[in-house]
Scaffold this motif. Structure first.
Motif, PDB file in Angstrom:
ATOM      1  N   ASN A 137       0.817  -1.223   0.000  1.00  0.00           N
ATOM      2  CA  ASN A 137       0.000   0.000   0.000  1.00  0.00           C
ATOM      3  C   ASN A 137       0.848   1.269   0.000  1.00  0.00           C
ATOM      4  O   ASN A 137       0.315   2.361  -0.218  1.00  0.00           O
ATOM      5  N   CYS A 139      -7.267  -3.789  -0.656  1.00  0.00           N
ATOM      6  CA  CYS A 139      -6.898  -2.370  -0.559  1.00  0.00           C
ATOM      7  C   CYS A 139      -5.835  -1.995  -1.590  1.00  0.00           C
ATOM      8  O   CYS A 139      -6.022  -1.059  -2.383  1.00  0.00           O
ATOM      9  N   TYR A 140      -4.725  -2.755  -1.637  1.00  0.00           N
ATOM     10  CA  TYR A 140      -3.671  -2.383  -2.596  1.00  0.00           C
ATOM     11  C   TYR A 140      -4.064  -2.719  -4.024  1.00  0.00           C
ATOM     12  O   TYR A 140      -3.603  -2.080  -4.968  1.00  0.00           O
ATOM     13  N   ARG A 193      -6.227   0.178  -5.097  1.00  0.00           N
ATOM     14  CA  ARG A 193      -5.344   1.341  -5.231  1.00  0.00           C
ATOM     15  C   ARG A 193      -4.587   1.273  -6.554  1.00  0.00           C
ATOM     16  O   ARG A 193      -4.464   2.276  -7.269  1.00  0.00           O
ATOM     17  N   GLY A 228     -11.777  -3.169   2.802  1.00  0.00           N
ATOM     18  CA  GLY A 228     -10.426  -3.010   2.245  1.00  0.00           C
ATOM     19  C   GLY A 228     -10.456  -2.250   0.934  1.00  0.00           C
ATOM     20  O   GLY A 228      -9.648  -1.343   0.704  1.00  0.00           O
ATOM     21  N   ILE A 258     -11.277   1.485   1.584  1.00  0.00           N
ATOM     22  CA  ILE A 258     -10.120   2.217   2.118  1.00  0.00           C
ATOM     23  C   ILE A 258      -9.084   2.434   1.020  1.00  0.00           C
ATOM     24  O   ILE A 258      -8.488   3.509   0.897  1.00  0.00           O
ATOM     25  N   GLY A 259      -8.874   1.396   0.173  1.00  0.00           N
ATOM     26  CA  GLY A 259      -7.941   1.521  -0.949  1.00  0.00           C
ATOM     27  C   GLY A 259      -8.343   2.644  -1.885  1.00  0.00           C
ATOM     28  O   GLY A 259      -7.486   3.401  -2.380  1.00  0.00           O
TER      29      GLY A 259
END
Length: 578
Positions: free
Chosen positions: A266, A394-395, A398, A469, A472-473
């Motif tokens: 992240n 999340c990642y 992103r 997740g 938030i990402g």
């Protein structure tokens, strides 16, 4: 050039056909619960013989089939990706040697023949990491080779310890090892070897560094060969991990690896390193479920992960090619407009990684998390499992946000377009497998469905963690929240999490610099210093002196003999006098 292309095509067809044949054999072995143990006597001299043993069961055949499928598509993909390379033949041969080493490792029930494949992987991976021949590649190659040597030494010690049994065919002695306290040492050594090869803490730093290799190699290494060798070895030794202290230690280490890699991804902006850290996270997941005793689940996730991870790297390679070898995701954006087919493959692979329902990753990840919820496990490990799953989503989101949405941040004049059809065809093969592979494997490996009875909220916990997740990402990537981004205010903590808990620095200094400096000092002080002066050289010089004296005395010189005679008479005179 056409000759090189035809060589790629020939090997693609050979590997693909072999993969299909092995897959059909594995189905036969699986349905009939069949296992084949072959012994090939290489040399027989009097009462001594050298015997190579091979173990063919459904697991080894299925894994070999997947390795060959992915490597055939990687070679096909390399046909276009490495087109400008003058030494493409050398590259193809290195990849084939890599695959051959993995084959040897998979089918060996013998520690000696496993070591051949194990060291073959280490040596060829070094050659592939330094393939582009620059300083960064050399450093990465050295870190990879030396980190893996620690595991190789553990493996050699395990081979020495196996002499207690009279044979190196470990497969016969696993039950005995588990019940024998002094033989647990083999389990510890094998786990140490597997931890270095599968890059668990504290040996994790080499895995992102190995991204210096060409992208097709990364697709092969990070999906089904080098990093999964340790997991596969522990699947074979799984009986040593069940209900033992060793299993508990491995559960803690692999859980922390999974958490550390998910957190680090992240903070990362290098496209290939994000995918490498994602591999590290998934390896932690495989190791942790394996340490709890569910070896079939670990093997299931190993195969499904191999499919979508190879696809993810292939798509990353196509994007990097188009971006003129730039890997920074901050320069990307709007790729879904310029490269729709590549973006489709990339997003499907990413969703499979996140565990999107009915894609390959869903069947293995969801079952692993539900089994964890059903098992007796402490709060800390439970938190690591679910939080790391949230970090994966999340990642991934992103990465998609940075690369696929918004405007291109690279240059006003660009020639972005989908790569040629050769690379796209290679990706399409894995795209189909990433969609149907999980379902197909779940029916094969688990013909009788697991009965998992969980409370309503526990059942929905996996879905909730993934959605949170992803949210938030998205939020931490969104430009409108840039002013609320606290990473610059907390630079030290961001630096700590983003650099894999300072592990690359510890490994560089702890594995490479200081041990080599210390070795140099010891070599100069002892090998070339005191031991040389007091040992070999000193003995040599003394012997020369005595031989010269001896030669001088035996030279038949009358004056010397007269002098010696006079001295002898004087000595006798004084002796008798006193």
């Amino acid at each position: 050039m056409s000759k090189n292309l035809s060589i790629c095509m020939i090997w693609f067809l050979i590997l693909n056909m072999t993969s299909i044949v092995l897959f059909l054999f594995s189905l036969n072995f699986l349905l009939n619960d069949f296992c084949l143990f072959l012994e090939w006597e290489v040399v027989s001299l009097n009462s001594s013989s050298i015997v190579m043993t091979f173990l063919f069961d459904w697991m080894s055949l299925l894994f070999m089939s997947f390795v060959l499928l992915i490597s055939s598509l990687v070679i096909y993909y390399s046909k276009e990706y490495m087109m400008g390379d003058v030494n493409i033949n050398r590259f193809i041969m290195l990849v084939l040697m890599f695959v051959l080493s993995m084959m040897l490792l998979i089918i060996s029930p013998n520690l000696i023949s496993i070591l051949l494949g194990w060291d073959g992987l280490g040596l060829v991976s070094y050659c592939l990491v330094i393939y582009f021949q620059n300083v960064k590649s050399y450093n990465a190659g050295m870190l990879t080779a030396l980190s893996n040597r620690i595991g190789d030494v553990a493996f050699l010690l395990a081979i020495a310890w196996m002499l207690n049994y009279g044979s190196w065919n470990y497969i016969f002695y696993l039950e005995l090892m588990k019940n024998s306290i002094e033989m647990e040492i083999i389990g510890y050594l094998i786990v140490l070897a597997a931890m270095t090869k599968s890059a668990q803490i504290p040996f994790s730093s080499w895995l992102p560094a190995a991204m210096a290799a060409p992208t097709p190699v990364s697709a092969l290494v990070h999906s089904s060969t080098l990093v999964t060798a340790g997991v596969y070895l522990l699947i074979r030794f799984n009986i040593l991990l069940c209900e033992s202290l060793l299993g508990q230690i491995l559960l803690l280490i692999s859980g922390l690896t999974m958490f550390m890699a998910g957190l680090g991804a992240n903070f990362e902006f290098d496209l290939k390193k994000i995918i490498a850290l994602s591999t590290l996270s998934q390896l932690g997941l495989m190791m942790s479920i394996l340490s709890m005793g569910f070896y079939k689940l670990a093997f299931f996730h190993l195969l499904t992960h191999a499919l979508f991870k190879a696809l993810l790297f292939m798509c990353a390679g196509a994007i990097i090619h188009n971006m003129n070898n730039s890997q920074d995701i901050r320069l990307m954006g709007g790729l879904s407009i310029f490269m729709p087919l590549t973006s489709t493959c990339f997003n499907v692979a990413n969703l499979a990684l996140c565990g999107m329902p009915f894609l390959a990753g869903f069947y293995s990840k969801d079952m692993i998390l539900e089994i964890v919820s059903l098992s007796y496990i402490n709060y800390f490990s439970f938190f690591l499992y679910f939080f790391s799953t949230g970090l994966t989503v999340c990642y991934s989101l992103r990465l998609v946000y940075y690369s696929m949405t918004g405007e291109l941040n690279w240059g006003s004049l660009n020639m972005l377009a989908d790569e040629g059809w050769i690379m796209l065809r290679g990706m399409m093969g894995l795209l189909i497998m990433s969609i149907i592979g999980g379902s197909m494997l779940s029916w094969l490996i688990f013909p009788t469905p697991y009965m998992i009875c969980l409370p309503y909220y526990m059942k929905l916990l996996t879905l909730f963690v993934c959605i949170m997740g992803g949210l938030i990402g998205y939020l931490i990537s969104n430009v409108s929240l840039f002013y609320y981004n606290k990473s610059f205010n907390n630079y030290l903590s961001s630096y700590f999490f983003g650099s894999m808990w300072f592990m690359p620095y510890i490994a560089t200094y702890g594995v490479i610099k200081y041990p080599l400096v210390l070795g140099g000092i010891i070599f100069k002080s002892f090998d070339q210093g005191w031991s040389e002066y007091m040992g070999g050289q000193n003995l040599y010089s003394e012997l020369i002196k005595y031989s010269q004296l001896n030669f001088f005395l035996h030279n038949n010189n009358l004056k010397i003999y007269l002098l010696l005679f006079v001295l002898w008479i004087i000595f006798l005179f004084f002796y008798m006098l006193f």
